[in-house]
Design an enzyme around this catalytic site. Sequence first.
Site, mmCIF file in Angstrom:
data_model
loop_
_atom_site.group_PDB
_atom_site.id
_atom_site.type_symbol
_atom_site.label_atom_id
_atom_site.label_comp_id
_atom_site.label_asym_id
_atom_site.label_seq_id
_atom_site.Cartn_x
_atom_site.Cartn_y
_atom_site.Cartn_z
ATOM 1 N N SER A 37 -1.306 65.412 40.526
ATOM 2 C CA SER A 37 -0.925 65.037 38.799
ATOM 3 C C SER A 37 -2.116 66.376 38.160
ATOM 4 O O SER A 37 -2.260 67.424 38.923
ATOM 5 C CB SER A 37 -1.791 64.120 38.337
ATOM 6 N N TYR B 52 -8.116 58.457 35.535
ATOM 7 C CA TYR B 52 -6.863 59.028 36.486
ATOM 8 C C TYR B 52 -7.466 60.212 36.874
ATOM 9 O O TYR B 52 -6.855 60.665 38.058
ATOM 10 C CB TYR B 52 -6.428 58.468 36.082
HETATM 11 P P1 NAD Z 1 5.773 54.269 39.047
HETATM 12 O O1 NAD Z 1 5.071 52.905 38.455
HETATM 13 O O2 NAD Z 1 6.767 54.383 39.853
HETATM 14 O O3 NAD Z 1 4.994 54.507 40.458
HETATM 15 C C1 NAD Z 1 3.320 54.036 41.212
HETATM 16 C C2 NAD Z 1 3.192 53.076 42.248
HETATM 17 O O4 NAD Z 1 1.740 52.615 42.508
HETATM 18 C C3 NAD Z 1 3.857 51.928 41.822
HETATM 19 O O5 NAD Z 1 5.362 51.415 42.078
HETATM 20 C C4 NAD Z 1 2.986 50.865 42.649
HETATM 21 O O6 NAD Z 1 3.888 50.187 43.663
HETATM 22 C C5 NAD Z 1 2.057 51.718 43.195
HETATM 23 N N1 NAD Z 1 0.483 50.630 43.052
HETATM 24 C C6 NAD Z 1 -0.518 50.855 42.097
HETATM 25 N N2 NAD Z 1 -1.287 49.812 41.595
HETATM 26 C C7 NAD Z 1 -0.967 49.365 42.751
HETATM 27 C C8 NAD Z 1 -1.485 48.731 43.801
HETATM 28 N N3 NAD Z 1 -3.206 48.085 43.522
HETATM 29 N N4 NAD Z 1 -1.595 48.237 45.171
HETATM 30 C C9 NAD Z 1 0.301 48.939 46.003
HETATM 31 N N5 NAD Z 1 0.596 49.338 45.183
HETATM 32 C C10 NAD Z 1 -0.124 49.923 43.848
HETATM 33 O O7 NAD Z 1 4.888 55.671 38.488
HETATM 34 P P2 NAD Z 1 5.380 57.223 39.371
HETATM 35 O O8 NAD Z 1 4.792 57.940 38.509
HETATM 36 O O9 NAD Z 1 6.137 57.482 40.292
HETATM 37 O O10 NAD Z 1 4.088 56.983 40.294
HETATM 38 C C11 NAD Z 1 3.292 57.831 41.360
HETATM 39 C C12 NAD Z 1 2.284 58.768 42.027
HETATM 40 O O11 NAD Z 1 2.965 59.879 40.995
HETATM 41 C C13 NAD Z 1 0.971 57.932 41.242
HETATM 42 O O12 NAD Z 1 0.431 58.395 41.604
HETATM 43 C C14 NAD Z 1 1.250 59.255 39.621
HETATM 44 O O13 NAD Z 1 -0.501 58.848 39.816
HETATM 45 C C15 NAD Z 1 2.013 60.393 40.385
HETATM 46 N N6 NAD Z 1 1.954 61.168 38.976
HETATM 47 C C16 NAD Z 1 3.196 60.979 38.309
HETATM 48 C C17 NAD Z 1 3.185 61.732 37.126
HETATM 49 C C18 NAD Z 1 4.368 60.620 36.063
HETATM 50 O O14 NAD Z 1 4.120 61.395 35.096
HETATM 51 N N7 NAD Z 1 4.870 60.204 36.130
HETATM 52 C C19 NAD Z 1 2.365 62.765 36.919
HETATM 53 C C20 NAD Z 1 1.478 62.662 38.033
HETATM 54 C C21 NAD Z 1 1.143 62.335 39.359
#
Ligand code: NAD
Length: 334
Positions: A226, A239
């Site tokens: 991130s 985080y």
């Molecule tokens: P999202 O909620 O769509 O995806 C995150 C997924 O993590 C969930 O769908 C879930 O299946 C999984 N998850 C969480 N806890 C879990 C657990 N205990 N066991 C199994 N699965 C679990 O959101 P996203 O934004 O697509 O997140 C994906 C990645 O992107 C994450 O690592 C997040 O930190 C990272 N990220 C997101 C952003 C943003 O702005 N959305 C920015 C930087 C990084």
Amino acid sequence: MPDDNSHTSSRRQILTGVAAAGLVTAAGASRSRAAEMAAPTPALVDPENAYPRPPFPQQSQPWPGLAGKMTPRPDHGETSYRGSGRLAGRKALITGGDSGIGRAAAIAYAREGADVAIAYLPAEEPDAREVIALIRAAGRKAVALPGDLRNRKYCDTLVQRAHRELGGLDILVSNAGRQRHQDSILDISDEQFDETFRTNIYALFYLSKAAIPLMPRGGAIIATASVNAFSPSEILLDYSATKGAIVAFVKSLAKQMVHRGIRVNAVAPGPFWTALQVSGGQTEENIHNFGAETPMGRAGQPVELAPVYVLLAASEASYITGQVYGAAGGTGVG
Ligand code: NAD
Ligand code: MG
């Protein structure tokens, strides 16, 4: 808007007409086939105005949230991503593949020719079913492996089952993540701290340990970091610490894996419109203005990261390892 295909299509019509008249030479026939195989010229996209801009409607969901209940629905490439065989025959496991960034990677991988296993929490079954259907619609094998990544045993069996049911494992995308905002360190419970680390960094360690012995030379591990690894938000202390750990982990592991022929990279997204943000990841005010702080003034949509996950998995990226790829709407972070 000018028709960018006009030259190609008129040339195709001319060549087809000549062939129909029986006047074509062997060289002409092969030119005709080449013209017919050429992909249509993709339309130019104005990045600043391509996708929704804030303000977004106020909304919140209980964790872990569903993409299917967000307004507007995130764009994961369901109707737009076009593959070109870049991952033909590959076998990929993607954690958090039900929604958001992981779903965009799953759709793109399938359309690039890979068989895909997705991992997700049981509560996310409605989102996961849509992804499974999309992978199958691309003509690829889809494997659904629900479970909780905070559980070490599940991490092991997840990798083993993906390997067995896909008939191999070439690509591991460790993408699942947990994000809960808190104004102060004094508000972060020991339990929250532990859960964030278990989900975001321990799972990457366990999944990598289980997957590496099963992966062939040419395999790829991709983690989702991130911008918070480099420019941590004050309300995302635990985080951000995990995301910094992911960057260091990936850079170290990449060096170790060179002589096993496995590349290891990370992606560092800026603000992307996903369920994680609307299910406790951000304050309601931040959701309303989500992405407004970037130079582009808008949030990213998951589909805009799909090409990065494809590149890092594809064999063309043979000299790319130990890198962190950013996509953050102009902030230049990552
Ligand atoms: P999202 O909620 O769509 O995806 C995150 C997924 O993590 C969930 O769908 C879930 O299946 C999984 N998850 C969480 N806890 C879990 C657990 N205990 N066991 C199994 N699965 C679990 O959101 P996203 O934004 O697509 O997140 C994906 C990645 O992107 C994450 O690592 C997040 O930190 C990272 N990220 C997101 C952003 C943003 O702005 N959305 C920015 C930087 C990084
Ligand atoms: Mg989800």
